[in-house]
Structures are given as C-alpha cells and as structure tokens.
Scaffold this active site. Structure first.
Site, PDB file in Angstrom:
ATOM      1  N   ASP A  85       0.858  -1.176   0.000  1.00  0.00           N
ATOM      2  CA  ASP A  85       0.000   0.000   0.000  1.00  0.00           C
ATOM      3  C   ASP A  85       0.898   1.231   0.000  1.00  0.00           C
ATOM      4  OD1 ASP A  85      -2.282   1.669   0.486  1.00  0.00           O
ATOM      5  OD2 ASP A  85      -3.195   0.059   1.653  1.00  0.00           O
ATOM      6  N   ASP A 187      -3.093   4.624  -2.228  1.00  0.00           N
ATOM      7  CA  ASP A 187      -4.067   5.214  -1.308  1.00  0.00           C
ATOM      8  C   ASP A 187      -4.488   6.603  -1.812  1.00  0.00           C
ATOM      9  OD1 ASP A 187      -5.371   4.999   1.364  1.00  0.00           O
ATOM     10  OD2 ASP A 187      -4.164   6.769   1.811  1.00  0.00           O
ATOM     11  N   GLU A 252      -6.835   3.452  -5.371  1.00  0.00           N
ATOM     12  CA  GLU A 252      -8.019   3.689  -4.560  1.00  0.00           C
ATOM     13  C   GLU A 252      -8.714   4.894  -5.193  1.00  0.00           C
ATOM     14  OE1 GLU A 252      -9.861   4.780  -0.229  1.00  0.00           O
ATOM     15  OE2 GLU A 252      -7.942   5.605  -0.830  1.00  0.00           O
ATOM     16  N   HIS A 310     -11.505  -2.691   4.181  1.00  0.00           N
ATOM     17  CA  HIS A 310     -11.292  -2.376   5.594  1.00  0.00           C
ATOM     18  C   HIS A 310     -11.884  -1.009   5.949  1.00  0.00           C
ATOM     19  CE1 HIS A 310      -8.206  -0.386   3.328  1.00  0.00           C
ATOM     20  NE2 HIS A 310      -7.981   0.413   4.359  1.00  0.00           N
ATOM     21  N   ASP A 311     -12.606  -0.382   5.020  1.00  0.00           N
ATOM     22  CA  ASP A 311     -13.149   0.952   5.282  1.00  0.00           C
ATOM     23  C   ASP A 311     -14.677   1.000   5.362  1.00  0.00           C
ATOM     24  OD1 ASP A 311     -10.683   2.271   5.394  1.00  0.00           O
ATOM     25  OD2 ASP A 311     -10.606   2.513   3.220  1.00  0.00           O
TER      26      ASP A 311
END
Ligand code: NOJ
Ligand code: CA
Length: 506
Positions: A85, A187, A252, A310-311
């Site tokens: 990431d 990200d 993302e 995970h968000d």
C-alpha cells in the site's frame, strides 16, 4: 488484507508479516493471485498505519525488512504476488520531512507540504474540508500559517507540485520494487495534486457542521481539492517505473460516478481502479444493475470489483446480515467474476464473515461511526483469540462462532470457504474472456441479472423467490451456488439469492 488483523505470529495481539507468511498456504489454496497488504510502515498509528513516518521500513510491531523478504520469497514460491500500500497523499506528522517543515518557513522540507496564510477573517485559508469531517487546515502556531490535510491533522498532505516530492516517491517505488513487490495499491489516488491557487470549492448543498462526514463532504463541489488532472503526470511516471518490473498499480479511486472513475484510469497511468459504488447500495435489483453496468464501457478491463474493504461494513452485514447477507455477497461476487476487470475479496469474505462485534468502550477507529467492525481479527480457529493471537488482540471483539472460523470451513464441502474457493477454481477453468465482448442477456429488467461473454454465461437471482434462466443446449455448468438445480435440458432453476456460471463450447 488488513495486516493488523490477519495473523499474529508473536502473541503481541497485532497481525504481522510473519503471520502472513505462515498463512501463505491458506491464501494460495484459496486460489487468489495477488495479495494487497495494508500499510506496515513505521507509524504513530493515528490512522492505523495510513500515517506513514518512514516509507522505506517496517514498523517493529509488524516485523522487519528481513521478515518482508521472507514473506515475498514465500509468496513467490507459491505463485502469489504481494502488492504493498503506497500512501502518497499524506505522510504522518511524525515523518522527518514534516518535523523539519515545522521548524519554520525556510526549512528544507517546508515545501514538501501545503502551507497557506490565514484567510481574511483569520481562519482557515479556504473552505476545504477533510474526508473525516472538519476543516482541512490546521494552524501551526509557531509560524502563523496553516497546513492542509484531507484526513486527520496527524496526516499532513504532501505537496505534489514540488518536484522534490515526486523524486522522493520515485525512489520509494524502486525501493519496494527492488525487493520484489508485484506492485502498489495507491491510497487516495487522484487527490494527490491540489489546486495551485488553493481556491475554495463552490458550495452546492446546505452546510451543517454537525452532519455526518459524508454529508459534509457532499455539501461542496470538489473542483479544487481532489481530482486535479495533474495527478496523471504522477501516475504516468509511476507506470513507466512499474513497467520495468512488470508490476501493477491499483488505485483507490474513490468515485461514485463511472465517468469520474474513467477519468482517473485512462489507461496510460494506473493499471486498475477500484469501483466503489457497489459498497454504497442497498440490495435492490435496479441499483445492482446500475452499478454493474455503469462503468464497463468506460473503464473495461481496468475495473477492480470489490464488495468490501477495511473501510466499510462487511458486505454480508450491509446486505441484510446473517446467511441472507452472505448469500447475497456470494451472488454479487459471482456477478463480478466474469465481468471485464479483476474481482477482489477482502480478508474473511471467503468465510462469509459479517462485521465483528466491538463493545462500545473498545472502539478504536478515529473516524465517526468507525470502521472497527470490518477490522476485527480473522477467525482462524474456534476458542479464545480465535487462533488469531495467543495474546490479547489489539482490537477487542466478541469471539466468533466456531462455524465462522477457517478451521471449521476449509475443506468442508458445504462451507462458505468452499463456495469461494470453488468459484476461484471455476474461474481458472474458463476460457480467456479478455477479448470477449459483454452482452447483458436479461433484457435489463426482472430479478435475474444475466450476461454472456463469448462462450461463458452468468446468471444471478437477486430475488427472495425462485426464478429460472435459459441456458444453451449442451452448455455445462462451471459453477453453481448451492440452490441451483438443472431443470430440464436448457434451464436452470435458481433458488432465492443463487447464481451460476456455464460454458457453451458447442
Ligand atoms: C483510504 C484507506 O483505505 C483508509 O483506511 C485511510 O483511512 C484513508 N485512505 C487515509 O489514508
Ligand atoms: Ca504480532
């Protein structure tokens, strides 16, 4: 994979690199091709690692660089690629660059960040707000200037208009590529570059500072803070670097609108962009059709399909909870699986996990109505700690039921794990679909969503009663969820929330 919660190898309650290494067989056996691992860099953990204090090292809580090499080697031996990431939009306020920037306007690294004098009223320089709510500016009392942050004040935004920042990241990419990573998940891709004049965004809705953070965000037309076209120069540059290593860039790309996503992944920059709309709909057939069909013509093979991350709350939780939510999530993944693009699972989705239950006093996420529920530890085995840790998990949550665990499900013919692993096996047997055009075969209405790509047909019953679908004579079923019956030579009966894939090679 959310590293903190995947597998803890040393009993400190925090998932780590060796924990992943020790579970590589599980990942390879599931049938996936690559693993995106969330940040493991040294960090004060204000945003659980998305606040990076050193881009080229490992936080001791997650292991060491040697552990990372061990992980990469183990993954390669099993034909898996590891994607790391990359968090380029902001660093931690503990990063040496920001520590230096804070020493004053003349410091070497001041321009690594975005600074501005107060607005005419002495408040923030413009009306930008953060994704996590509140103003996107924090006053540095020492200099009297504000610095900008799209997220927490502990996550100051980097200044991508500064060539020195661009060069730093070239080095960071190469550092990890030279260690053997298969690429990067970027990200907050698309928000890197900010308006050079730092102009305020037009307000387009009522402004209510007490509203939830998403509504606050929607009160503005984000013309100047995010999605500036100059970000593409950065992605093209990274693409050239990654091409030297045959590595992937996954963005993302947080956009609810297909054109917005398409603009972020035009083809010469990032290889793929996550499409987030499926994470923000109710289970309603028209909405499902819209989010499935919407981006395909514009984005095609560059799409990354995911039901969760995970968000956001886990997909089975969002889609009705319990077995209903689990069935719907599997059906959605079957629908994703043969569309142009790449289907992505979030850890534990293959076990049918709903959100973990975190007692109110144990909540840790800094964000309002937080993200802890989708971040609770992987349940590997029955019993206390659920096989995740021999100590106390970093995030306290209720113990999972035995049948939710990997131990109970792997190899059990009727488990969620077997259904997902079976889907991945089936995908591996299908002919290459990349050049096959997509044809929706459901007429655009009714409870069954269906499409064809070349010889492959896919159908999913989104309703809570049984429906039928015609298949070509001679087609063979490549994959079916448990409630699918062959009903005559050219017909499948799909029970509520069931789906099938067939191949017609005649
Ligand atoms: C997206 C990440 O997935 C999320 O967890 C994080 O809080 C923000 N970006 C900020 O880095
Ligand atoms: Ca650990």
């Amino acid at each position: 994979m959310y590293i903190r919660s995947f597998a803890d190898s040393n009993g400190d309650g925090i998932g780590d690199l060796i924990g992943i290494h020790d579970r590589l067989d599980y990942l390879a056996d599931l049938g996936i091709d690559f693993v995106w691992v969330t940040p493991f860099y040294p960090s004060p953990m204000a945003d659980w690692g998305y606040d990076v204090a050193d881009y080229c090292d490992v936080d001791p809580r997650f292991g060491t660089l040697d552990d990372f090499d061990t992980l990469i080697n183990g993954a390669h031996r099993r034909g898996l690629r590891i994607l790391v990431d990359l968090v380029p939009n902001h660093s931690s306020d503990a990063h040496p660059w920001f520590r230096d920037a804070l020493t004053g306007p003349d410091s070497d690294h001041r321009d690594y960040y975005i600074w501005a004098a107060p607005g005419p009223d002495g408040g923030p320089p413009n009306n930008w707000i953060g994704y996590f709510g509140g103003p996107a500016w924090t006053l540095d009392e020492a200099s009297g200037q504000y610095y900008m942050h799209l997220f927490l004040p502990e996550q100051p935004d980097l200044n991508w208009r500064n060539p020195a920042v661009v060069e730093e990241f070239d080095r960071i990419l190469r550092f990890w590529l030279d260690r053997g990573v298969g690429g990067f998940r970027i990200d907050v891709a698309g928000a890197l570059v900010k308006d050079d004049l730092l102009r305020s965004n037009p307000q387009i809705g009522p402004w209510d500072p007490t509203a939830d953070r998403y509504e606050q965000w929607l009160a503005f037309d984000h013309l100047h803070d995010v999605f500036q076209p100059e970000s593409h120069d950065v992605f093209r540059r990274w693409r050239a670097i990654c091409d030297e290593y045959d590595a992937y860039l996954l963005g993302e790309t947080y956009h609810q609108d297909p054109q917005g996503l398409a603009d972020l992944v035009p083809g010469d920059g990032m290889h793929g962009g996550f499409w987030f709309a499926p994470m923000h709909i109710d289970w309603e057939v028209d909405k499902l059709r819209r989010v499935l069909a919407g981006p395909i013509d514009l984005v095609g093979e560059r799409l990354l399909w995911a039901a969760g991350s995970h968000d956001v709350p886990r997909s089975p939780t969002r889609f009705g909870g319990g077995d209903l939510g689990r069935e719907r999530t599997l059906v959605l993944n079957v629908l994703f699986s043969c569309l142009p693009g790449v289907p992505v699972l979030y850890q534990g989705e293959e076990l049918g996990l709903v959100d973990g239950r975190v007692p109110e006093e144990a909540v840790l996420d800094p964000v309002d109505n937080g993200r802890d529920g989708c971040r609770t530890p992987m349940p590997w085995a029955p019993g206390s700690g659920n096989g995740f840790t021999s100590g106390e998990a970093w995030l306290r949550s209720e113990q999972r039921a035995d049948n939710e665990t990997a131990h109970a499900q792997v190899g059990e013919p009727d488990s969620w794990h077997s259904r997902y692993a079976g889907l991945l096996v089936a995908l591996g047997t299908l002919p290459d679909l990349v050049y096959e055009p997509l044809v929706w075969t459901d007429g655009g209405y009714g409870p069954v969503i269906a499409y064809r790509r070349g010889p492959v047909g896919v159908a999913a019953n989104t309703a809570s009663d049984e429906h039928h679908v015609e298949i070509p004579a001679g087609a063979s079923v490549a994959y079916a969820t448990p409630g699918v019956r062959v009903d005559g030579e050219r017909r499948l009966a799909l029970a509520a929330h069931n789906a099938a894939i067939w191949v017609d090679l005649s």
